[in-house]
Design a protein around this motif. Structure first.
Motif, PDB file in Angstrom:
ATOM      1  N   GLY A 199      -5.347  -0.800   2.822  1.00 38.76           N
ATOM      2  CA  GLY A 199      -3.821  -0.681   3.747  1.00 38.76           C
ATOM      3  C   GLY A 199      -2.901  -2.207   3.770  1.00 38.76           C
ATOM      4  O   GLY A 199      -2.858  -1.624   4.962  1.00 38.76           O
ATOM      5  N   VAL A 200      -3.521  -2.924   3.142  1.00 39.62           N
ATOM      6  CA  VAL A 200      -2.403  -4.039   3.766  1.00 39.62           C
ATOM      7  C   VAL A 200      -1.991  -4.939   1.803  1.00 39.62           C
ATOM      8  O   VAL A 200      -1.772  -4.153   1.285  1.00 39.62           O
ATOM      9  CB  VAL A 200      -3.620  -6.090   3.708  1.00 39.62           C
ATOM     10  CG1 VAL A 200      -5.110  -5.482   4.404  1.00 39.62           C
ATOM     11  CG2 VAL A 200      -4.998  -5.975   2.385  1.00 39.62           C
ATOM     12  N   ARG A 218       7.997  -6.909   4.972  1.00 41.77           N
ATOM     13  CA  ARG A 218       7.166  -5.704   5.182  1.00 41.77           C
ATOM     14  C   ARG A 218       5.979  -5.869   5.469  1.00 41.77           C
ATOM     15  O   ARG A 218       5.145  -5.300   5.580  1.00 41.77           O
ATOM     16  CB  ARG A 218       7.801  -4.665   4.748  1.00 41.77           C
ATOM     17  CG  ARG A 218       9.146  -3.830   4.647  1.00 41.77           C
ATOM     18  CD  ARG A 218       9.054  -1.871   3.757  1.00 41.77           C
ATOM     19  NE  ARG A 218       8.567  -2.509   2.176  1.00 41.77           N
ATOM     20  CZ  ARG A 218       8.102  -1.804   2.278  1.00 41.77           C
ATOM     21  NH1 ARG A 218       7.223  -1.383   2.655  1.00 41.77           N
ATOM     22  NH2 ARG A 218       7.920  -2.321   1.288  1.00 41.77           N
ATOM     23  N   ILE A 219       5.378  -7.114   6.347  1.00 41.76           N
ATOM     24  CA  ILE A 219       4.092  -7.995   6.801  1.00 41.76           C
ATOM     25  C   ILE A 219       4.348  -8.178   8.043  1.00 41.76           C
ATOM     26  O   ILE A 219       5.073  -8.519   8.586  1.00 41.76           O
ATOM     27  CB  ILE A 219       3.610  -8.949   5.349  1.00 41.76           C
ATOM     28  CG1 ILE A 219       3.991 -10.269   5.450  1.00 41.76           C
ATOM     29  CG2 ILE A 219       3.513  -7.908   4.218  1.00 41.76           C
ATOM     30  CD1 ILE A 219       4.075 -10.998   6.304  1.00 41.76           C
ATOM     31  N   PRO A 224       0.534  -1.003  -0.188  1.00 38.90           N
ATOM     32  CA  PRO A 224      -0.165  -0.338  -0.529  1.00 38.90           C
ATOM     33  C   PRO A 224       0.463   1.462   0.180  1.00 38.90           C
ATOM     34  O   PRO A 224       1.888   1.395   0.211  1.00 38.90           O
ATOM     35  CB  PRO A 224      -0.221  -0.182   0.934  1.00 38.90           C
ATOM     36  CG  PRO A 224      -0.212  -0.332   2.307  1.00 38.90           C
ATOM     37  CD  PRO A 224       0.865  -2.130   1.078  1.00 38.90           C
ATOM     38  N   ASP A 225       0.367   2.218  -0.177  1.00 37.85           N
ATOM     39  CA  ASP A 225       0.875   3.597  -0.699  1.00 37.85           C
ATOM     40  C   ASP A 225       0.927   4.208   1.250  1.00 37.85           C
ATOM     41  O   ASP A 225       0.684   3.964   1.718  1.00 37.85           O
ATOM     42  CB  ASP A 225      -0.166   4.919  -0.745  1.00 37.85           C
ATOM     43  CG  ASP A 225       0.871   6.232  -1.286  1.00 37.85           C
ATOM     44  OD1 ASP A 225       1.606   6.170  -0.787  1.00 37.85           O
ATOM     45  OD2 ASP A 225       0.100   7.088  -1.690  1.00 37.85           O
ATOM     46  N   PRO A 226       2.798   4.165   1.440  1.00 38.17           N
ATOM     47  CA  PRO A 226       3.074   4.697   2.513  1.00 38.17           C
ATOM     48  C   PRO A 226       2.602   5.654   3.041  1.00 38.17           C
ATOM     49  O   PRO A 226       2.443   6.560   4.372  1.00 38.17           O
ATOM     50  CB  PRO A 226       4.800   4.462   2.397  1.00 38.17           C
ATOM     51  CG  PRO A 226       5.033   4.878   1.125  1.00 38.17           C
ATOM     52  CD  PRO A 226       3.768   3.915   0.526  1.00 38.17           C
ATOM     53  N   MET A 227       2.069   6.778   2.194  1.00 35.82           N
ATOM     54  CA  MET A 227       2.308   8.126   3.008  1.00 35.82           C
ATOM     55  C   MET A 227       0.702   7.720   3.236  1.00 35.82           C
ATOM     56  O   MET A 227       0.176   8.479   3.757  1.00 35.82           O
ATOM     57  CB  MET A 227       1.764   9.318   1.166  1.00 35.82           C
ATOM     58  CG  MET A 227       3.137   9.429   0.387  1.00 35.82           C
ATOM     59  SD  MET A 227       3.777  10.124   1.657  1.00 35.82           S
ATOM     60  CE  MET A 227       3.681  12.426   1.886  1.00 35.82           C
ATOM     61  N   GLY A 245       4.725   0.039   7.561  1.00 38.95           N
ATOM     62  CA  GLY A 245       4.596  -1.005   7.817  1.00 38.95           C
ATOM     63  C   GLY A 245       4.841  -1.530   9.038  1.00 38.95           C
ATOM     64  O   GLY A 245       5.597  -0.640   9.630  1.00 38.95           O
ATOM     65  N   PRO A 246       4.976  -3.141   9.134  1.00 45.03           N
ATOM     66  CA  PRO A 246       4.834  -3.844   8.406  1.00 45.03           C
ATOM     67  C   PRO A 246       3.528  -3.951   8.106  1.00 45.03           C
ATOM     68  O   PRO A 246       2.622  -3.167   9.338  1.00 45.03           O
ATOM     69  CB  PRO A 246       5.464  -4.734   9.459  1.00 45.03           C
ATOM     70  CG  PRO A 246       5.031  -4.440  10.625  1.00 45.03           C
ATOM     71  CD  PRO A 246       5.604  -3.196  10.543  1.00 45.03           C
ATOM     72  N   TYR A 247       2.825  -4.706   7.296  1.00 46.32           N
ATOM     73  CA  TYR A 247       1.474  -4.597   7.213  1.00 46.32           C
ATOM     74  C   TYR A 247       0.528  -5.512   7.113  1.00 46.32           C
ATOM     75  O   TYR A 247       1.430  -6.650   7.094  1.00 46.32           O
ATOM     76  CB  TYR A 247       1.177  -4.105   5.613  1.00 46.32           C
ATOM     77  CG  TYR A 247       1.424  -2.801   5.292  1.00 46.32           C
ATOM     78  CD1 TYR A 247       1.441  -1.466   5.179  1.00 46.32           C
ATOM     79  CD2 TYR A 247       2.699  -2.985   4.527  1.00 46.32           C
ATOM     80  CE1 TYR A 247       2.191  -0.284   5.010  1.00 46.32           C
ATOM     81  CE2 TYR A 247       3.673  -1.391   3.704  1.00 46.32           C
ATOM     82  CZ  TYR A 247       2.682  -0.383   4.536  1.00 46.32           C
ATOM     83  OH  TYR A 247       3.869   0.562   4.161  1.00 46.32           O
TER      84      TYR A 247
END
Length: 355
Positions: free
Chosen positions: A138-139, A176-177, A98-101, A106-108
């Motif tokens: 957001g995942v 990053r999950i 997902p868009d970090p902005m 994360g982690p997502y």
């Protein structure tokens, strides 16, 4: 009778008892598709609805889903490889962060997606639009390019799904999950894979937040000799529908489970892999979101699976999209498709505690 000028002439192509049930958006899409085909081939051409698999593999562009897109160059999208238990085999995956902005660094939470295509068609472009949409929850979304029939024995698709699920958990830092917040899902054949993995994860002690399966075959329909072998009314009512008619199901069945190989296949895999509706244990399964389409031969199978989950004491949400045929979620011109996308985002946010 369809009165809209945009759908003129399709009455001969859709059976009389089915026509009034279909969503107007689908009818307009179907009519425009038929008009384009007629314009491209003004002279009558012999139809080959179920071409030889060699032709399909040689011309993949002709058999891609309406929403297929190559998202490999998009921001936040990466192509990776998952290991397989089979020597010399790897499983391509496409990861959508997902868009970090909007959603932070994360982690997502992570959702594994298994595309549709009758276990014969599909690749990492098939449901890219759906994956791009789902990451808006957001995942992170991991789209799985499992092996297809007939080049690979049916059942390896489920093993591939399981291998990717384990790899995702083991690779949490690199991806990053959050390995404690995993969901799975898919459309049609991909939904079937998801249902089997739902039971396998429970048996292995792997917690899942959600199984989100859509227009899902839950019986051994690919091995039926005749459509009348099905015990479900929707299979009979829509066996000559405009999307996924019985002839198409038979085509996939001959490529996945040829009658001459079916006895050997049944010795290779648990019987309930062929028909998740016959799974032996329905207790302590993860939350499930079953989505069906009203004008789909597989409608009643998916809803019967949901009832089995309810009887087993599990939390289940069921939604039937009225007026829709199989794989309507691939058709951008349909408002119901965008409703489907919104529902997926809402379900993922709720399941992963992102609300």
């Amino acid at each position: 009778m369809v009165e809209s000028e945009s759908t003129e002439g399709i009455e001969a192509l859709i059976e009389e008892h089915i026509l009034p049930k279909l969503d107007p958006d689908f009818l307009a899409y179907f009519a425009s598709t038929q008009a384009r085909l007629k314009a491209a081939q003004p002279q009558p051409q012999p139809t080959v609805p179920n071409p030889p698999i060699e032709h399909v593999r040689a011309h993949p562009e002709a058999y891609r889903s309406p929403c297929a897109v190559d998202a490999s160059g998009y921001a936040g999208v990466s192509n990776l490889i998952s290991p397989s238990r089979d020597l010399g085999v790897t499983i391509p995956v496409r990861v959508y962060h997902p868009d970090p902005m909007k959603h932070g660094a994360g982690p997502y939470p992570v959702h594994l997606n298994f595309h549709g295509g009758g276990f014969v068609l599909g690749d990492l472009t098939t449901e890219a639009a759906l994956c791009l949409s789902m990451r808006e929850a957001g995942v992170a979304v991991v789209d799985v390019d499992y092996r297809l029939c007939p080049e690979t024995t049916w059942g390896k698709c489920i093993q591939d799904g399981w291998d990717v699920l384990k790899w995702v958990r083991e690779s949490a830092t690199a991806l990053r999950i959050n390995p404690a917040s995993i969901s799975i899902g898919g459309v049609s054949a991909g939904g079937h894979i998801s249902l089997v993995l739902q039971h396998m994860a429970r048996d292995a002690g792997i917690p899942l937040k959600l199984c989100m399966a859509s227009v899902t075959p839950a019986t051994a329909g690919l091995s039926y000799k005749y459509y009348t072998d099905s015990p479900f009314p929707s299979f009979h009512e829509f066996h000559r529908g405009p999307v996924l008619p019985w002839e198409r199901i038979k085509y996939f069945g001959r490529l996945c489970m040829p009658p001459e190989t079916l006895p050997a296949l049944r010795k290779m895999w648990p019987d309930w892999w062929f028909a998740p509706l016959h799974a032996p244990d329905w207790s302590n399964l993860c939350d499930t979101f079953i989505r069906t389409a009203e004008v789909d031969p597989l409608r009643d199978e998916g809803e019967a699976y949901a009832l089995k989950l309810v009887a087993g004491g599990n939390k289940v949400t069921v939604k039937r999209y009225l007026g829709c045929p199989h794989t309507f979620m691939y058709i951008d011109a349909m408002k119901r498709k965008h409703e489907y996308d919104r529902d997926a985002i809402a379900a993922l946010r709720a399941a992963h505690g992102l609300c």
